[in-house]
Design a protein around this motif. Structure first.
Motif: not given
Length: 55
Positions: A34-35, A40-43, A45-47, A50-53
């Motif tokens: 990310l840095l 992206t920030l969206e990618q 945050l999606a991870h 998510s339930s698998r995060g």
């Protein structure tokens, strides 16, 4: 990886440890990406939301 990114991740990890939390290697790698502008920030945050995060 630029030292400033590694320093930022290390500082965040220390802060979280002081709060009694931990950071997985998967989460640290996602933060690096990310840095560095590789995801992206969206990618990110999606991870992590998510339930698998694993962060």
């Amino acid at each position: 990886m630029p030292r400033s990114i590694e320093h930022s991740i290390e500082a965040a990890e220390v802060s979280l440890r002081m709060e009694g939390l931990s950071v997985t290697e998967v989460c640290k790698e996602l933060c690096r990406k990310l840095l560095a502008g590789e995801i992206t920030l969206e990618q990110y945050l999606a991870h992590v939301t998510s339930s698998r995060g694993e962060c």
